[in-house]
Design a protein around this motif. Structure first.
Motif, PDB file in Angstrom:
ATOM      1  N   ILE A  61      26.010  49.454  46.306  1.00 49.71           N
ATOM      2  CA  ILE A  61      26.272  48.562  45.174  1.00 49.71           C
ATOM      3  C   ILE A  61      27.772  48.453  44.913  1.00 49.71           C
ATOM      4  O   ILE A  61      28.305  47.357  44.697  1.00 49.71           O
ATOM      5  CB  ILE A  61      25.561  49.064  43.903  1.00 49.71           C
ATOM      6  N   ALA A  62      28.464  49.577  44.941  1.00 49.77           N
ATOM      7  CA  ALA A  62      29.881  49.594  44.588  1.00 49.77           C
ATOM      8  C   ALA A  62      30.765  48.950  45.654  1.00 49.77           C
ATOM      9  O   ALA A  62      31.805  48.369  45.328  1.00 49.77           O
ATOM     10  CB  ALA A  62      30.339  51.034  44.338  1.00 49.77           C
ATOM     11  N   PHE A  63      30.348  49.020  46.891  1.00 52.84           N
ATOM     12  CA  PHE A  63      31.186  48.509  47.977  1.00 52.84           C
ATOM     13  C   PHE A  63      30.387  47.595  48.906  1.00 52.84           C
ATOM     14  O   PHE A  63      30.124  47.935  50.055  1.00 52.84           O
ATOM     15  CB  PHE A  63      31.814  49.669  48.752  1.00 52.84           C
ATOM     16  N   PRO A  64      30.035  46.402  48.401  1.00 61.79           N
ATOM     17  CA  PRO A  64      29.293  45.464  49.243  1.00 61.79           C
ATOM     18  C   PRO A  64      30.184  44.622  50.132  1.00 61.79           C
ATOM     19  O   PRO A  64      29.710  43.679  50.765  1.00 61.79           O
ATOM     20  CB  PRO A  64      28.583  44.586  48.202  1.00 61.79           C
ATOM     21  N   GLY A  65      31.501  44.927  50.182  1.00 64.99           N
ATOM     22  CA  GLY A  65      32.412  44.121  50.980  1.00 64.99           C
ATOM     23  C   GLY A  65      32.649  42.778  50.333  1.00 64.99           C
ATOM     24  O   GLY A  65      32.584  42.620  49.116  1.00 64.99           O
ATOM     25  N   ALA A  66      32.911  41.767  51.141  1.00 61.67           N
ATOM     26  CA  ALA A  66      33.188  40.431  50.625  1.00 61.67           C
ATOM     27  C   ALA A  66      31.989  39.849  49.900  1.00 61.67           C
ATOM     28  O   ALA A  66      32.129  38.939  49.079  1.00 61.67           O
ATOM     29  CB  ALA A  66      33.607  39.505  51.765  1.00 61.67           C
ATOM     30  N   GLU A  67      30.798  40.365  50.161  1.00 62.81           N
ATOM     31  CA  GLU A  67      29.593  39.858  49.500  1.00 62.81           C
ATOM     32  C   GLU A  67      29.642  40.092  47.996  1.00 62.81           C
ATOM     33  O   GLU A  67      28.940  39.445  47.234  1.00 62.81           O
ATOM     34  CB  GLU A  67      28.345  40.529  50.083  1.00 62.81           C
ATOM     35  N   GLY A  68      30.487  41.024  47.573  1.00 67.60           N
ATOM     36  CA  GLY A  68      30.595  41.289  46.154  1.00 67.60           C
ATOM     37  C   GLY A  68      31.129  40.108  45.359  1.00 67.60           C
ATOM     38  O   GLY A  68      30.995  40.055  44.144  1.00 67.60           O
ATOM     39  N   LEU A  69      31.742  39.123  46.042  1.00 69.42           N
ATOM     40  CA  LEU A  69      32.231  37.941  45.360  1.00 69.42           C
ATOM     41  C   LEU A  69      31.101  36.973  45.031  1.00 69.42           C
ATOM     42  O   LEU A  69      31.224  36.131  44.152  1.00 69.42           O
ATOM     43  CB  LEU A  69      33.265  37.221  46.241  1.00 69.42           C
ATOM     44  N   VAL A  70      30.003  37.071  45.739  1.00 64.50           N
ATOM     45  CA  VAL A  70      28.906  36.123  45.558  1.00 64.50           C
ATOM     46  C   VAL A  70      28.210  36.355  44.231  1.00 64.50           C
ATOM     47  O   VAL A  70      27.915  35.427  43.488  1.00 64.50           O
ATOM     48  CB  VAL A  70      27.901  36.230  46.727  1.00 64.50           C
ATOM     49  N   ALA A  71      27.931  37.587  43.916  1.00 64.48           N
ATOM     50  CA  ALA A  71      27.266  37.937  42.659  1.00 64.48           C
ATOM     51  C   ALA A  71      27.635  39.376  42.319  1.00 64.48           C
ATOM     52  O   ALA A  71      27.832  40.201  43.215  1.00 64.48           O
ATOM     53  CB  ALA A  71      25.747  37.812  42.805  1.00 64.48           C
ATOM     54  N   PRO A  72      27.746  39.680  41.030  1.00 71.24           N
ATOM     55  CA  PRO A  72      28.159  41.040  40.652  1.00 71.24           C
ATOM     56  C   PRO A  72      27.165  42.110  41.057  1.00 71.24           C
ATOM     57  O   PRO A  72      27.505  43.278  41.099  1.00 71.24           O
ATOM     58  CB  PRO A  72      28.277  40.941  39.122  1.00 71.24           C
ATOM     59  N   TRP A 127      19.344  63.461  29.071  1.00 73.32           N
ATOM     60  CA  TRP A 127      20.680  63.215  29.617  1.00 73.32           C
ATOM     61  C   TRP A 127      20.601  62.771  31.065  1.00 73.32           C
ATOM     62  O   TRP A 127      21.285  61.826  31.481  1.00 73.32           O
ATOM     63  CB  TRP A 127      21.543  64.468  29.489  1.00 73.32           C
ATOM     64  N   MET A 128      19.765  63.406  31.851  1.00 71.54           N
ATOM     65  CA  MET A 128      19.658  63.065  33.263  1.00 71.54           C
ATOM     66  C   MET A 128      19.088  61.659  33.462  1.00 71.54           C
ATOM     67  O   MET A 128      19.530  60.910  34.343  1.00 71.54           O
ATOM     68  CB  MET A 128      18.806  64.100  33.994  1.00 71.54           C
ATOM     69  N   VAL A 129      18.117  61.287  32.636  1.00 69.97           N
ATOM     70  CA  VAL A 129      17.563  59.934  32.714  1.00 69.97           C
ATOM     71  C   VAL A 129      18.635  58.910  32.344  1.00 69.97           C
ATOM     72  O   VAL A 129      18.821  57.891  33.033  1.00 69.97           O
ATOM     73  CB  VAL A 129      16.335  59.792  31.792  1.00 69.97           C
ATOM     74  N   PHE A 130      19.343  59.168  31.252  1.00 66.14           N
ATOM     75  CA  PHE A 130      20.429  58.264  30.856  1.00 66.14           C
ATOM     76  C   PHE A 130      21.462  58.146  31.974  1.00 66.14           C
ATOM     77  O   PHE A 130      21.905  57.036  32.309  1.00 66.14           O
ATOM     78  CB  PHE A 130      21.112  58.758  29.578  1.00 66.14           C
ATOM     79  N   ALA A 131      21.870  59.285  32.532  1.00 63.22           N
ATOM     80  CA  ALA A 131      22.915  59.286  33.558  1.00 63.22           C
ATOM     81  C   ALA A 131      22.511  58.461  34.773  1.00 63.22           C
ATOM     82  O   ALA A 131      23.324  57.713  35.336  1.00 63.22           O
ATOM     83  CB  ALA A 131      23.236  60.719  33.976  1.00 63.22           C
ATOM     84  N   ALA A 132      21.260  58.569  35.188  1.00 64.30           N
ATOM     85  CA  ALA A 132      20.794  57.814  36.356  1.00 64.30           C
ATOM     86  C   ALA A 132      20.838  56.316  36.095  1.00 64.30           C
ATOM     87  O   ALA A 132      21.300  55.529  36.943  1.00 64.30           O
ATOM     88  CB  ALA A 132      19.373  58.245  36.720  1.00 64.30           C
ATOM     89  N   ILE A 133      20.371  55.896  34.915  1.00 61.67           N
ATOM     90  CA  ILE A 133      20.332  54.461  34.609  1.00 61.67           C
ATOM     91  C   ILE A 133      21.743  53.922  34.385  1.00 61.67           C
ATOM     92  O   ILE A 133      22.111  52.857  34.898  1.00 61.67           O
ATOM     93  CB  ILE A 133      19.455  54.200  33.373  1.00 61.67           C
ATOM     94  N   TRP A 134      22.568  54.663  33.634  1.00 63.77           N
ATOM     95  CA  TRP A 134      23.932  54.203  33.356  1.00 63.77           C
ATOM     96  C   TRP A 134      24.748  54.090  34.634  1.00 63.77           C
ATOM     97  O   TRP A 134      25.472  53.108  34.823  1.00 63.77           O
ATOM     98  CB  TRP A 134      24.605  55.150  32.363  1.00 63.77           C
ATOM     99  N   ALA A 135      24.639  55.069  35.507  1.00 65.62           N
ATOM    100  CA  ALA A 135      25.372  55.000  36.769  1.00 65.62           C
ATOM    101  C   ALA A 135      24.956  53.776  37.574  1.00 65.62           C
ATOM    102  O   ALA A 135      25.798  53.083  38.167  1.00 65.62           O
ATOM    103  CB  ALA A 135      25.135  56.271  37.587  1.00 65.62           C
ATOM    104  N   THR A 136      23.656  53.473  37.574  1.00 67.41           N
ATOM    105  CA  THR A 136      23.141  52.382  38.387  1.00 67.41           C
ATOM    106  C   THR A 136      23.575  51.016  37.885  1.00 67.41           C
ATOM    107  O   THR A 136      23.984  50.156  38.684  1.00 67.41           O
ATOM    108  CB  THR A 136      21.595  52.449  38.438  1.00 67.41           C
ATOM    109  N   ILE A 137      23.499  50.802  36.572  1.00 69.62           N
ATOM    110  CA  ILE A 137      23.783  49.448  36.084  1.00 69.62           C
ATOM    111  C   ILE A 137      25.152  49.304  35.425  1.00 69.62           C
ATOM    112  O   ILE A 137      25.557  48.181  35.089  1.00 69.62           O
ATOM    113  CB  ILE A 137      22.690  48.966  35.098  1.00 69.62           C
ATOM    114  N   VAL A 138      25.873  50.407  35.278  1.00 63.46           N
ATOM    115  CA  VAL A 138      27.222  50.311  34.714  1.00 63.46           C
ATOM    116  C   VAL A 138      28.269  50.811  35.710  1.00 63.46           C
ATOM    117  O   VAL A 138      29.110  50.039  36.159  1.00 63.46           O
ATOM    118  CB  VAL A 138      27.341  51.075  33.380  1.00 63.46           C
ATOM    119  N   TYR A 139      28.225  52.107  36.063  1.00 64.98           N
ATOM    120  CA  TYR A 139      29.331  52.607  36.884  1.00 64.98           C
ATOM    121  C   TYR A 139      29.404  51.944  38.253  1.00 64.98           C
ATOM    122  O   TYR A 139      30.482  51.510  38.676  1.00 64.98           O
ATOM    123  CB  TYR A 139      29.272  54.131  37.075  1.00 64.98           C
TER     124      TYR A 139
END
Length: 420
Positions: A61-72, A127-139
């Motif tokens: 997710i964090a490093f999709p290459g140039a494809e990251g320009l297509v959609a966030p 905390w662990m549930v929050f961390a998993a979701i926050w990392a996935t859709i925010v970080y």
């Protein structure tokens, strides 16, 4: 493959990973004796959880290459599980997995930073549930905005997240965030504020009611953080060169100045400079120099440290005036310090800052990036935290908080006195 740069990057990754146990000591010393295990476990839980998620899909997710320009939300599906990154391309300066390892440690630390805002009262499972979701859709997406970019042979952007490539296209200059002032510190600080609001205040919350139980732990943690931060900042150059050396020197100068400034404010305000103040000042300076470490002369890095140390020393009292219980001052140090370091570049960045030959455009793009990340992280963290709290409960009962969260949640005590 350049074995020197490969070794450099792997060593820097190991230094950054050490920052999370360092953070555990720093946070652990700041809380009550009966919640130190709970506090440290939230950091170690982040290592386990985010380490696995990064390998499974976080990097994709964090490093999709140039494809990251297509959609966030673009994902490099070939990088799921990292199977496509096992081979080193011809002519690469280092193996792809070395970069994966380095960035993994950033993700782990960012999540762990948030936990300081909810010390003494949070359930570990929630905390662990929050961390998993926050990392996935925010970080992971925010890391893509800031760190996912590629350069053409002439050094110009070939592609990148909107803070780099997008701003470059729109304004002629991209955001300067060398090692994560936005993606790490503003991101974590905004989420910390949201969780502090969701969980509410600790029992007996007031100024002076909760004092650090172990200042030596705090100093040890700050020392480990500072040591690891050289990897955080210098390693972000991805090469052992002059820019990495500049980042190293500035990572010494700014926090050293911030430490002194914090102690001076403490002396003037409270009459005594404290060990916890020295540790907190150093961390505030480290936070502020993170985005700026490769774009300032050492002299301007010292000025940044003085500003960050003094302002953050005053900012930590905001929670008492505004009525939110940010237990370990994640907002006052990481959010405020991250904003200071990111916006400071708009004035003093070499060549583009307003007072360094620029025209104010750098300040504009820095502000856009900083406040976009702040709002995005705060809103989503609040929503995630609220849902977790309403479904499984995020906070222990007041009775359990008073009795001791270590025993209630983990069945352990940090300190046992044996009687003979």
């Amino acid at each position: 493959m350049d074995q020197g740069n490969t070794a450099f990057l792997l060593i820097m990754a190991a230094l950054v990973l050490l920052m999370t146990p360092g953070l555990a000591f720093f946070y652990g010393g700041l809380v009550k004796a009966k919640s130190v295990i709970s506090m440290m476990m939230m950091s170690f839980g982040a290592i386990g959880l985010i380490g696995v998620l990064w390998v499974l899909y976080g990097y994709a997710i964090a490093f999709p290459g140039a494809e990251g320009l297509v959609a966030p939300w673009s994902i490099d599906w070939s990088a799921i599980g990292l199977t496509s990154l096992l081979e080193t391309p011809e002519g690469a300066a280092y193996p792809p997995l070395a970069f994966v390892a380095f960035q993994a440690t950033f993700a782990i630390l960012t999540v762990a930073l948030i936990s300081g805002a909810i010390a003494d009262r949070a359930k570990f499972g929630a905390w662990m549930v929050f961390a998993a979701i926050w990392a996935t859709i925010v970080y992971f997406p925010v890391a893509s905005w800031v760190f996912n970019f590629g350069l053409a042979d002439d050094g110009s952007f070939a592609y990148g997240g909107w803070t780099t490539f997008g701003m470059q296209e729109a304004f002629g200059v991209g955001v300067i965030d060398f090692a994560g002032g936005t993606a790490v510190h503003i991101n974590a600080g905004a989420a910390a504020l949201a969780l502090a609001l969701v969980l509410g205040k600790r029992v007996g919350f007031s100024k002076g009611a909760h004092v650090p139980h172990n200042p030596p732990f705090v100093l040890l943690g700050a020392g480990l953080l500072w040591f690891g931060w050289f990897g955080f900042n210098s390693g972000s150059e991805l090469a052992a060169d002059g820019t990495a050396a500049l980042a190293w020197v500035n990572t010494l100068a700014a926090p050293a100045a911030a430490l002194l400034a914090w102690l001076l404010v403490e002396k003037i305000k409270d009459g005594k400079p404290t060990s916890v103040g020295a540790a907190s000042g150093a961390v505030a300076g480290l936070v502020a120099i993170t985005p700026a470490c490769a774009a300032l002369t050492p002299g301007w890095a010292i000025v940044l440290g003085l500003v960050a140390g003094a302002v953050c020393a005053l900012a930590i009292d905001l929670k008492f005036k505004l009525g939110f219980d940010d237990s370990l001052d994640v907002v006052g140090i990481h959010l405020v310090g991250g904003l200071i370091g990111t916006l400071y570049l708009g004035f003093f960045a070499n060549g583009t800052g307003l007072f360094m030959g620029g025209d104010g455009t750098q300040l504009l793009v820095q502000a856009i990036a900083a406040f976009t990340v702040l709002i995005y992280s705060f809103v989503l963290a609040f929503v995630i935290g609220f849902i977790v709290d309403r479904t499984m409960g995020f906070r222990v009962t007041n009775e359990d908080e008073i009795a001791g969260i270590d025993t209630v949640v983990h069945g352990e005590d940090a300190y046992k006195l044996e009687t003979v």
